[in-house]
Motif scaffolding. Sequence first.
Motif, PDB file in Angstrom:
ATOM      1  N   UNK A 172       0.831  -1.201   0.000  1.00  0.00           N
ATOM      2  CA  UNK A 172       0.000   0.000   0.000  1.00  0.00           C
ATOM      3  C   UNK A 172       0.871   1.259   0.000  1.00  0.00           C
ATOM      4  N   UNK A 173       2.020   1.202   0.681  1.00  0.00           N
ATOM      5  CA  UNK A 173       2.950   2.333   0.661  1.00  0.00           C
ATOM      6  C   UNK A 173       3.482   2.571  -0.751  1.00  0.00           C
ATOM      7  N   UNK A 174       3.711   1.493  -1.504  1.00  0.00           N
ATOM      8  CA  UNK A 174       4.110   1.627  -2.912  1.00  0.00           C
ATOM      9  C   UNK A 174       2.977   2.263  -3.708  1.00  0.00           C
ATOM     10  N   UNK A 175       1.766   1.808  -3.485  1.00  0.00           N
ATOM     11  CA  UNK A 175       0.564   2.350  -4.135  1.00  0.00           C
ATOM     12  C   UNK A 175       0.432   3.842  -3.869  1.00  0.00           C
ATOM     13  N   UNK A 176       0.859   4.301  -2.702  1.00  0.00           N
ATOM     14  CA  UNK A 176       0.766   5.707  -2.323  1.00  0.00           C
ATOM     15  C   UNK A 176       1.876   6.551  -2.933  1.00  0.00           C
ATOM     16  N   UNK A 177       2.839   5.905  -3.618  1.00  0.00           N
ATOM     17  CA  UNK A 177       3.874   6.650  -4.323  1.00  0.00           C
ATOM     18  C   UNK A 177       5.272   6.535  -3.769  1.00  0.00           C
ATOM     19  N   UNK A 178       5.468   5.694  -2.740  1.00  0.00           N
ATOM     20  CA  UNK A 178       6.755   5.650  -2.058  1.00  0.00           C
ATOM     21  C   UNK A 178       7.584   4.403  -2.400  1.00  0.00           C
ATOM     22  N   UNK A 179       7.345   3.855  -3.590  1.00  0.00           N
ATOM     23  CA  UNK A 179       8.005   2.607  -3.965  1.00  0.00           C
ATOM     24  C   UNK A 179       9.513   2.685  -4.035  1.00  0.00           C
ATOM     25  N   UNK A 180      10.067   3.818  -4.452  1.00  0.00           N
ATOM     26  CA  UNK A 180      11.525   3.937  -4.557  1.00  0.00           C
ATOM     27  C   UNK A 180      12.173   3.776  -3.195  1.00  0.00           C
ATOM     28  N   UNK A 181      11.685   4.511  -2.199  1.00  0.00           N
ATOM     29  CA  UNK A 181      12.261   4.419  -0.857  1.00  0.00           C
ATOM     30  C   UNK A 181      11.992   3.061  -0.224  1.00  0.00           C
ATOM     31  N   UNK A 182      10.815   2.501  -0.469  1.00  0.00           N
ATOM     32  CA  UNK A 182      10.493   1.186   0.094  1.00  0.00           C
ATOM     33  C   UNK A 182      11.425   0.118  -0.466  1.00  0.00           C
ATOM     34  N   UNK A 183      11.726   0.198  -1.767  1.00  0.00           N
ATOM     35  CA  UNK A 183      12.612  -0.782  -2.392  1.00  0.00           C
ATOM     36  C   UNK A 183      14.061  -0.575  -1.958  1.00  0.00           C
ATOM     37  N   UNK A 184      14.511   0.674  -1.996  1.00  0.00           N
ATOM     38  CA  UNK A 184      15.908   0.963  -1.668  1.00  0.00           C
ATOM     39  C   UNK A 184      16.264   0.604  -0.229  1.00  0.00           C
ATOM     40  N   UNK A 185      15.298   0.712   0.674  1.00  0.00           N
ATOM     41  CA  UNK A 185      15.579   0.482   2.097  1.00  0.00           C
ATOM     42  C   UNK A 185      15.196  -0.913   2.570  1.00  0.00           C
ATOM     43  N   UNK A 186      14.695  -1.752   1.675  1.00  0.00           N
ATOM     44  CA  UNK A 186      14.192  -3.061   2.093  1.00  0.00           C
ATOM     45  C   UNK A 186      15.266  -3.964   2.684  1.00  0.00           C
ATOM     46  N   UNK A 187      16.479  -3.843   2.209  1.00  0.00           N
ATOM     47  CA  UNK A 187      17.555  -4.686   2.729  1.00  0.00           C
ATOM     48  C   UNK A 187      18.560  -3.906   3.550  1.00  0.00           C
ATOM     49  N   UNK A 188      18.139  -2.756   4.073  1.00  0.00           N
ATOM     50  CA  UNK A 188      19.033  -1.988   4.924  1.00  0.00           C
ATOM     51  C   UNK A 188      19.264  -2.764   6.210  1.00  0.00           C
ATOM     52  N   UNK A 189      20.530  -2.980   6.552  1.00  0.00           N
ATOM     53  CA  UNK A 189      20.843  -3.774   7.741  1.00  0.00           C
ATOM     54  C   UNK A 189      21.582  -2.931   8.767  1.00  0.00           C
ATOM     55  N   UNK A 190      21.472  -3.339   9.990  1.00  0.00           N
ATOM     56  CA  UNK A 190      22.137  -2.628  11.077  1.00  0.00           C
ATOM     57  C   UNK A 190      23.521  -3.201  11.284  1.00  0.00           C
ATOM     58  N   UNK A 191      24.498  -2.336  11.320  1.00  0.00           N
ATOM     59  CA  UNK A 191      25.878  -2.762  11.544  1.00  0.00           C
ATOM     60  C   UNK A 191      26.391  -2.057  12.778  1.00  0.00           C
ATOM     61  N   UNK A 192      26.838  -2.833  13.747  1.00  0.00           N
ATOM     62  CA  UNK A 192      27.383  -2.243  14.966  1.00  0.00           C
ATOM     63  C   UNK A 192      28.738  -1.624  14.653  1.00  0.00           C
ATOM     64  N   UNK A 193      28.965  -0.430  15.147  1.00  0.00           N
ATOM     65  CA  UNK A 193      30.220   0.262  14.887  1.00  0.00           C
ATOM     66  C   UNK A 193      30.990   0.474  16.173  1.00  0.00           C
ATOM     67  N   UNK A 194      32.284   0.326  16.086  1.00  0.00           N
ATOM     68  CA  UNK A 194      33.113   0.607  17.253  1.00  0.00           C
ATOM     69  C   UNK A 194      33.400   2.097  17.305  1.00  0.00           C
ATOM     70  N   UNK A 195      34.098   2.536  18.326  1.00  0.00           N
ATOM     71  CA  UNK A 195      34.336   3.957  18.492  1.00  0.00           C
ATOM     72  C   UNK A 195      35.270   4.532  17.444  1.00  0.00           C
ATOM     73  N   UNK A 196      36.042   3.677  16.780  1.00  0.00           N
ATOM     74  CA  UNK A 196      37.023   4.172  15.829  1.00  0.00           C
ATOM     75  C   UNK A 196      36.614   3.966  14.375  1.00  0.00           C
TER      76      UNK A 196
END
Length: 268
Positions: A172-196
């Motif tokens: 439905x979010x794609x239907x509302x016009x936000x398909x580019x962001x929904x697709x681009x962010x679908x596989x965004x993963x969290x990566x833990x970062x150290x202080x450096x």
Amino acid sequence: MFSRFLKPVRLLDETSVQWMFDTFAWALRNFDAGVFFDETILVTPSNEHFPGRESSAEGMANLILDKVKGYAGMQHWTCRLVDAHLIDENVAQIPAPARIQIDGPVRGASGVIATSVAESQQLIVSYLPGSLQDPEVVIANFAHTLAHYLGTTAREAPPGGEENWPHVTELLAVFMGFGVMMADSANTTKIRSCSSCSGPAVERENFLSQYDITYALAIFCCLKGIPTGQVVSQLKSSLRPFFKKAVKEVGGRKTQLQDLQEFRNPSH
């Protein structure tokens, strides 16, 4: 004996594709086909669609949310932006949203903005201040949240039933016009970062795969007559070949597209 080698390979299984077309039809029946065909645009993560800056995280989040609401045709919905950390730590203190009641059109430029809405009736939209470093994730999350609220106003159950609700609201979010962001962010993963060192620290929980969402985006673009090149330049490079193939495949589904185009006729 060689005929089977000549058949085109489908990008997705037929059941998934038919579900997408059925869900687009459901959305057109329930959320004003006129708004979709006459007002909905392809939203991009660009300065053209998201101009301006704010000095605070809350101010920036509100700026993005206002734009997302406008492009969704939900500018007249009263929402309350809440830091997600507050929800996690004080769930019991945040009231559940009341039954959604919208005076006048549910979506579109003719929506009526309420003059006064009690805080208990305002719809909660959460965000993580740290996620603002990746605006596409923020936009996608806001769009998915609004799609959830919009979906609850439907007059009929979605294709596949309520158990598929997260998947339905992503489409439905794609239907509302936000398909580019929904697709681009679908596989965004969290990566833990150290202080450096540093790395992406935000993520979006997705239910449909990036390829499912990209295929749905192709359906959207074929229905709206949006040129492929206009979309490819906005998608991340790994999805561009798939999108081009999806547009070609969707374009070959003349009958299914025509069935959806028929919703332009108010008497449908």
